[in-house]
Design a protein around this motif. Structure first.
Motif, PDB file in Angstrom:
ATOM      1  N   VAL A  22       0.881  -1.310   0.076  1.00 20.76           N
ATOM      2  CA  VAL A  22      -0.035  -0.001   0.110  1.00 20.76           C
ATOM      3  C   VAL A  22       1.015   1.235  -0.042  1.00 20.76           C
ATOM      4  O   VAL A  22       1.618   1.411   0.801  1.00 20.76           O
ATOM      5  N   GLY A  23       0.673   2.076  -0.760  1.00 18.04           N
ATOM      6  CA  GLY A  23       1.372   3.290  -1.093  1.00 18.04           C
ATOM      7  C   GLY A  23       1.303   3.983  -2.375  1.00 18.04           C
ATOM      8  O   GLY A  23       0.444   3.541  -3.078  1.00 18.04           O
ATOM      9  N   LYS A  24       2.530   4.740  -2.909  1.00 19.06           N
ATOM     10  CA  LYS A  24       2.453   5.315  -4.019  1.00 19.06           C
ATOM     11  C   LYS A  24       2.655   4.538  -5.019  1.00 19.06           C
ATOM     12  O   LYS A  24       3.846   3.945  -5.163  1.00 19.06           O
ATOM     13  N   ARG A  25       1.802   4.327  -5.893  1.00 16.90           N
ATOM     14  CA  ARG A  25       1.994   3.397  -7.157  1.00 16.90           C
ATOM     15  C   ARG A  25       2.988   3.356  -7.897  1.00 16.90           C
ATOM     16  O   ARG A  25       3.739   2.427  -8.207  1.00 16.90           O
ATOM     17  N   ARG A  26       3.308   4.481  -8.478  1.00 17.39           N
ATOM     18  CA  ARG A  26       4.319   4.744  -9.042  1.00 17.39           C
ATOM     19  C   ARG A  26       5.811   4.232  -8.945  1.00 17.39           C
ATOM     20  O   ARG A  26       6.469   3.609  -9.312  1.00 17.39           O
TER      21      ARG A  26
END
Length: 329
Positions: free
Chosen positions: A35-39
């Motif tokens: 879970v977090g910033k996808r990029r």
């Protein structure tokens, strides 16, 4: 089994959580939700070869820092990685939650979102510390700075259940941290707690002092979170100083370098004993589902250990056993 990881928490995020997840899906038989910033997560994952069906990414654009007021941030920032992860755990989308991020935010998310086990007055942060006799549990390590005797008794019961099942210690001993071994020693909290622990369904051995922590004279050491956090930070600091000083001594001259070579096996054993990366994270005992706090400076090895710990937490059904042993009266 599916482990939810706050991939943006910690000093080495997202690199360490991502690399550890790749190792864990291959070696630990688990699936991972990052879970977090996808990029940023995708950029890290692109470096590895791994079974694509075993690692999932859920986007969350905000990261709660250590400088924010935890409860307020958890309530307001629905897009924060730890909040998204905690809601997923609560909704049954995973079996356990791991974060190396803000301790306060994880504690708040564990209490406000995941929720307490019925009968548990306060969840407690349980840290495994190195000792001369192997890893021992310190509970509470910082979640609750103002406690009552009933809290410390529940901490001891939950810690005993964890050590018995996860570390396979039969009938673990429990000590109450105080400033003297005698029953009457300590402040008002410890004096009131002592007889209650003696009546609890645990293997209580009485008061223990600070020197007993590193000796490993109790499998579970119970105290309020203020005392526990001071003990934890003292042990961490001592480990860092001792390790640095030993290294400097052996680098002093040619003779000490030869001595280092001759004693390398013992030195490595000592380093391993003092290495927090060997012990995983700190379980938050008392929540309705498994929540684990990894060290903020966790590298890949430490995160893998924490994932392994989360798997054991689930496999040994600690939540159910705490529910069965905590009074709801």
């Amino acid at each position: 089994m599916k482990i939810i990881i706050d991939a943006m928490g910690g000093d080495y995020a997202p690199q360490a959580p991502v690399e550890a997840s790749v190792i864990a899906v291959k070696e630990e038989g688990v699936s991972i939700i990052l879970v977090g910033k996808r990029r940023e997560i995708e950029e890290e994952l692109a470096k590895y070869d791994y079974p694509r069906d075993r690692i999932e990414i859920v986007n969350a654009d905000y990261v709660i820092s250590n400088h924010e007021e935890p409860a307020k941030a958890v309530r307001r920032r629905k897009d924060a990685s730890i909040v998204v992860a905690a809601n997923m755990l609560k909704n049954g989308e995973g079996d356990a939650l791991l974060s190396m991020g803000s301790t306060g935010a994880l504690l708040a998310a564990g209490l406000l979102i995941v929720g307490r086990i019925k009968g548990v007055l306060r969840p407690a942060l349980a840290t495994l510390l190195p000792s001369a006799k192997g890893p021992k549990m310190l509970i509470d390590a910082g979640a609750n700075t103002n406690c009552k005797a009933e809290n410390l008794v529940q901490f001891a019961v939950m810690g005993s259940i964890y050590m018995s099942n996860v570390l396979s210690i039969k009938n673990p001993t429990v000590g109450l941290i105080s400033n003297g071994e005698e029953e009457g020693k300590g402040d008002e909290l410890t004096r009131v707690t002592h007889p209650k622990l003696a009546e609890a369904p645990i293997n209580f051995i009485g008061n223990i002092e600070g020197r007993d922590v590193m000796e490993g004279n109790a499998d579970v050491m119970t105290c309020d979170g203020f005392v526990g956090n001071v003990v934890l930070k003292t042990v961490e600091g001592m480990g860092a100083v001792v390790g640095r000083e030993i290294k400097d001594i052996f680098k002093k001259n040619i003779f000490t370098k030869i001595g280092a070579l001759l004693t390398m096996s013992g030195i490595n054993s000592f380093k391993k004993m003092m290495d927090y990366r060997e012990y995983g994270g700190a379980p938050l005992l008392g929540t309705q589902m498994p929540v684990i706090k990894g060290h903020g400076s966790s590298d890949t090895k430490a995160v893998v250990s924490a994932i392994r710990q989360a798997r054991k937490f689930v496999d040994t059904k600690i939540i159910e056993k705490i529910q069965a042993n905590i009074s709801t009266e």
